[in-house]
Design a protein around this motif. Structure first.
Motif, PDB file in Angstrom:
ATOM      1  N   TYR A  44     -22.514  17.335 -19.340  1.00 63.72           N
ATOM      2  CA  TYR A  44     -21.559  17.345 -20.438  1.00 63.72           C
ATOM      3  C   TYR A  44     -22.224  17.768 -21.734  1.00 63.72           C
ATOM      4  CZ  TYR A  44     -19.110  14.604 -16.947  1.00 63.72           C
ATOM      5  OH  TYR A  44     -18.539  14.181 -15.781  1.00 63.72           O
ATOM      6  N   ASN A  45     -21.440  18.367 -22.606  1.00 64.70           N
ATOM      7  CA  ASN A  45     -21.999  18.769 -23.895  1.00 64.70           C
ATOM      8  C   ASN A  45     -21.927  17.603 -24.887  1.00 64.70           C
ATOM      9  OD1 ASN A  45     -19.359  18.771 -25.066  1.00 64.70           O
ATOM     10  ND2 ASN A  45     -19.027  20.867 -24.360  1.00 64.70           N
ATOM     11  N   LYS A  46     -22.527  17.817 -26.040  1.00 58.71           N
ATOM     12  CA  LYS A  46     -22.589  16.739 -27.042  1.00 58.71           C
ATOM     13  C   LYS A  46     -21.194  16.293 -27.471  1.00 58.71           C
ATOM     14  CE  LYS A  46     -24.917  15.385 -31.304  1.00 58.71           C
ATOM     15  NZ  LYS A  46     -23.821  14.555 -31.770  1.00 58.71           N
ATOM     16  N   ALA A  47     -20.252  17.220 -27.571  1.00 59.34           N
ATOM     17  CA  ALA A  47     -18.885  16.865 -27.968  1.00 59.34           C
ATOM     18  C   ALA A  47     -18.252  15.912 -26.956  1.00 59.34           C
ATOM     19  CB  ALA A  47     -18.034  18.127 -28.122  1.00 59.34           C
ATOM     20  N   ASP A  48     -18.500  16.127 -25.666  1.00 55.32           N
ATOM     21  CA  ASP A  48     -17.977  15.228 -24.631  1.00 55.32           C
ATOM     22  C   ASP A  48     -18.565  13.828 -24.786  1.00 55.32           C
ATOM     23  OD1 ASP A  48     -16.386  17.170 -23.293  1.00 55.32           O
ATOM     24  OD2 ASP A  48     -18.133  17.834 -22.130  1.00 55.32           O
ATOM     25  N   LEU A  49     -19.878  13.766 -24.996  1.00 55.97           N
ATOM     26  CA  LEU A  49     -20.547  12.478 -25.139  1.00 55.97           C
ATOM     27  C   LEU A  49     -20.106  11.776 -26.418  1.00 55.97           C
ATOM     28  CD1 LEU A  49     -24.131  13.523 -23.976  1.00 55.97           C
ATOM     29  CD2 LEU A  49     -22.301  12.497 -22.612  1.00 55.97           C
ATOM     30  N   ASP A  50     -19.975  12.541 -27.504  1.00 57.68           N
ATOM     31  CA  ASP A  50     -19.512  11.967 -28.765  1.00 57.68           C
ATOM     32  C   ASP A  50     -18.087  11.434 -28.632  1.00 57.68           C
ATOM     33  OD1 ASP A  50     -21.933  12.635 -29.917  1.00 57.68           O
ATOM     34  OD2 ASP A  50     -21.143  14.334 -31.071  1.00 57.68           O
ATOM     35  N   ARG A  51     -17.228  12.154 -27.917  1.00 52.72           N
ATOM     36  CA  ARG A  51     -15.838  11.724 -27.717  1.00 52.72           C
ATOM     37  C   ARG A  51     -15.795  10.427 -26.915  1.00 52.72           C
ATOM     38  NH1 ARG A  51     -13.889  16.227 -26.609  1.00 52.72           N
ATOM     39  NH2 ARG A  51     -14.440  16.296 -24.406  1.00 52.72           N
ATOM     40  N   ALA A  52     -16.631  10.325 -25.900  1.00 55.46           N
ATOM     41  CA  ALA A  52     -16.678   9.091 -25.105  1.00 55.46           C
ATOM     42  C   ALA A  52     -17.065   7.902 -25.979  1.00 55.46           C
ATOM     43  CB  ALA A  52     -17.654   9.245 -23.939  1.00 55.46           C
ATOM     44  N   LEU A  53     -18.015   8.113 -26.865  1.00 53.40           N
ATOM     45  CA  LEU A  53     -18.427   7.045 -27.782  1.00 53.40           C
ATOM     46  C   LEU A  53     -17.312   6.724 -28.779  1.00 53.40           C
ATOM     47  CD1 LEU A  53     -20.560   5.112 -28.940  1.00 53.40           C
ATOM     48  CD2 LEU A  53     -21.416   7.045 -30.302  1.00 53.40           C
ATOM     49  N   ALA A  54     -16.737   7.749 -29.373  1.00 54.07           N
ATOM     50  CA  ALA A  54     -15.694   7.554 -30.379  1.00 54.07           C
ATOM     51  C   ALA A  54     -14.471   6.838 -29.803  1.00 54.07           C
ATOM     52  CB  ALA A  54     -15.287   8.897 -30.981  1.00 54.07           C
ATOM     53  N   ASN A  55     -14.172   7.106 -28.541  1.00 54.37           N
ATOM     54  CA  ASN A  55     -13.016   6.485 -27.887  1.00 54.37           C
ATOM     55  C   ASN A  55     -13.322   5.101 -27.330  1.00 54.37           C
ATOM     56  OD1 ASN A  55     -11.185   8.556 -28.382  1.00 54.37           O
ATOM     57  ND2 ASN A  55     -11.793   9.684 -26.560  1.00 54.37           N
ATOM     58  N   GLY A  56     -14.571   4.679 -27.431  1.00 52.68           N
ATOM     59  CA  GLY A  56     -14.942   3.356 -26.940  1.00 52.68           C
ATOM     60  C   GLY A  56     -15.144   3.289 -25.431  1.00 52.68           C
ATOM     61  N   TRP A  57     -15.281   4.453 -24.799  1.00 54.78           N
ATOM     62  CA  TRP A  57     -15.487   4.479 -23.347  1.00 54.78           C
ATOM     63  C   TRP A  57     -16.915   4.106 -22.985  1.00 54.78           C
ATOM     64  CZ3 TRP A  57     -13.010   9.977 -22.908  1.00 54.78           C
ATOM     65  CH2 TRP A  57     -11.639   9.890 -23.201  1.00 54.78           C
ATOM     66  N   ILE A  58     -17.848   4.352 -23.918  1.00 48.04           N
ATOM     67  CA  ILE A  58     -19.244   3.942 -23.767  1.00 48.04           C
ATOM     68  C   ILE A  58     -19.657   3.250 -25.062  1.00 48.04           C
ATOM     69  CG2 ILE A  58     -19.882   5.714 -22.083  1.00 48.04           C
ATOM     70  CD1 ILE A  58     -21.162   7.315 -24.395  1.00 48.04           C
ATOM     71  N   THR A  59     -20.665   2.401 -24.957  1.00 47.58           N
ATOM     72  CA  THR A  59     -21.170   1.701 -26.135  1.00 47.58           C
ATOM     73  C   THR A  59     -22.222   2.555 -26.840  1.00 47.58           C
ATOM     74  OG1 THR A  59     -22.991   0.635 -24.964  1.00 47.58           O
ATOM     75  CG2 THR A  59     -20.852  -0.521 -24.967  1.00 47.58           C
ATOM     76  N   GLU A  60     -22.590   2.152 -28.039  1.00 47.76           N
ATOM     77  CA  GLU A  60     -23.653   2.865 -28.750  1.00 47.76           C
ATOM     78  C   GLU A  60     -24.956   2.842 -27.955  1.00 47.76           C
ATOM     79  OE1 GLU A  60     -24.137   1.873 -32.873  1.00 47.76           O
ATOM     80  OE2 GLU A  60     -21.982   1.971 -33.229  1.00 47.76           O
ATOM     81  N   GLY A  61     -25.240   1.708 -27.309  1.00 49.06           N
ATOM     82  CA  GLY A  61     -26.454   1.606 -26.493  1.00 49.06           C
ATOM     83  C   GLY A  61     -26.415   2.541 -25.293  1.00 49.06           C
ATOM     84  N   GLU A  62     -25.259   2.609 -24.651  1.00 45.86           N
ATOM     85  CA  GLU A  62     -25.111   3.509 -23.496  1.00 45.86           C
ATOM     86  C   GLU A  62     -25.221   4.966 -23.933  1.00 45.86           C
ATOM     87  OE1 GLU A  62     -22.231   0.422 -21.043  1.00 45.86           O
ATOM     88  OE2 GLU A  62     -21.332   1.983 -22.295  1.00 45.86           O
ATOM     89  N   TYR A  63     -24.664   5.270 -25.093  1.00 51.14           N
ATOM     90  CA  TYR A  63     -24.769   6.616 -25.655  1.00 51.14           C
ATOM     91  C   TYR A  63     -26.242   6.969 -25.885  1.00 51.14           C
ATOM     92  CZ  TYR A  63     -24.188  10.554 -28.876  1.00 51.14           C
ATOM     93  OH  TYR A  63     -24.253  11.781 -29.493  1.00 51.14           O
ATOM     94  N   ALA A  64     -26.960   6.063 -26.548  1.00 50.92           N
ATOM     95  CA  ALA A  64     -28.371   6.304 -26.851  1.00 50.92           C
ATOM     96  C   ALA A  64     -29.196   6.466 -25.580  1.00 50.92           C
ATOM     97  CB  ALA A  64     -28.929   5.165 -27.707  1.00 50.92           C
ATOM     98  N   GLU A  65     -28.909   5.654 -24.573  1.00 56.14           N
ATOM     99  CA  GLU A  65     -29.634   5.774 -23.311  1.00 56.14           C
ATOM    100  C   GLU A  65     -29.314   7.084 -22.610  1.00 56.14           C
ATOM    101  OE1 GLU A  65     -28.300   2.266 -21.340  1.00 56.14           O
ATOM    102  OE2 GLU A  65     -29.551   0.952 -22.558  1.00 56.14           O
ATOM    103  N   THR A  66     -28.099   7.560 -22.764  1.00 52.77           N
ATOM    104  CA  THR A  66     -27.703   8.816 -22.134  1.00 52.77           C
ATOM    105  C   THR A  66     -28.371   9.997 -22.819  1.00 52.77           C
ATOM    106  OG1 THR A  66     -25.563   7.894 -21.496  1.00 52.77           O
ATOM    107  CG2 THR A  66     -25.748  10.285 -21.500  1.00 52.77           C
ATOM    108  N   VAL A  67     -28.214  10.127 -24.127  1.00 55.17           N
ATOM    109  CA  VAL A  67     -28.759  11.284 -24.823  1.00 55.17           C
ATOM    110  C   VAL A  67     -30.273  11.210 -24.955  1.00 55.17           C
ATOM    111  CG1 VAL A  67     -26.624  11.772 -26.047  1.00 55.17           C
ATOM    112  CG2 VAL A  67     -28.358  10.354 -27.145  1.00 55.17           C
ATOM    113  N   GLY A  68     -30.809   9.992 -24.953  1.00 55.04           N
ATOM    114  CA  GLY A  68     -32.251   9.833 -25.059  1.00 55.04           C
ATOM    115  C   GLY A  68     -32.965   9.960 -23.729  1.00 55.04           C
ATOM    116  N   GLY A  69     -32.192  10.010 -22.651  1.00 48.45           N
ATOM    117  CA  GLY A  69     -32.783  10.153 -21.337  1.00 48.45           C
ATOM    118  C   GLY A  69     -33.377   8.872 -20.791  1.00 48.45           C
ATOM    119  N   GLY A  70     -33.224   7.771 -21.520  1.00 53.76           N
ATOM    120  CA  GLY A  70     -33.757   6.503 -21.044  1.00 53.76           C
ATOM    121  C   GLY A  70     -32.870   5.909 -19.971  1.00 53.76           C
ATOM    122  N   SER A  71     -33.468   5.143 -19.085  1.00 55.45           N
ATOM    123  CA  SER A  71     -32.671   4.527 -18.026  1.00 55.45           C
ATOM    124  C   SER A  71     -32.673   3.021 -18.138  1.00 55.45           C
ATOM    125  CB  SER A  71     -33.204   4.967 -16.649  1.00 55.45           C
ATOM    126  OG  SER A  71     -34.544   4.586 -16.503  1.00 55.45           O
TER     127      SER A  71
END
Length: 73
Positions: A44-71
């Motif tokens: 997914y592109n950044k807009a998809d990930l940002d939309r998921a965060l903005a809509n509350g589908w993922i948390t800020e922590g989940e967002y950070a783990e996704t874009v940061g590559g952390g597991s």
């Protein structure tokens, strides 16, 4: 015994969480959390990930783990 990750299920979970908001990480099997995040960041592109965060589908922590590559979950 390790859980076998089924690719089609990983894709379905990722789509449901990041694109549709019909599932959240607490809804899926724990063994799939890291593979779903890894799949999402390469699919997914950044807009998809940002939309998921903005809509509350993922948390800020989940967002950070996704874009940061952390597991860390």
């Amino acid at each position: 015994m390790a859980t076998t990750i089924i690719n089609s299920l990983k894709i379905a979970y990722s789509t449901a969480i990041y694109r549709h908001g019909t599932k959240t990480f607490p809804d899926i099997m724990p063994a799939y959390i890291a593979p779903v995040k890894e799949y999402a960041v390469i699919t997914y592109n950044k807009a998809d990930l940002d939309r998921a965060l903005a809509n509350g589908w993922i948390t800020e922590g989940e967002y950070a783990e996704t874009v940061g590559g952390g597991s860390d979950v």
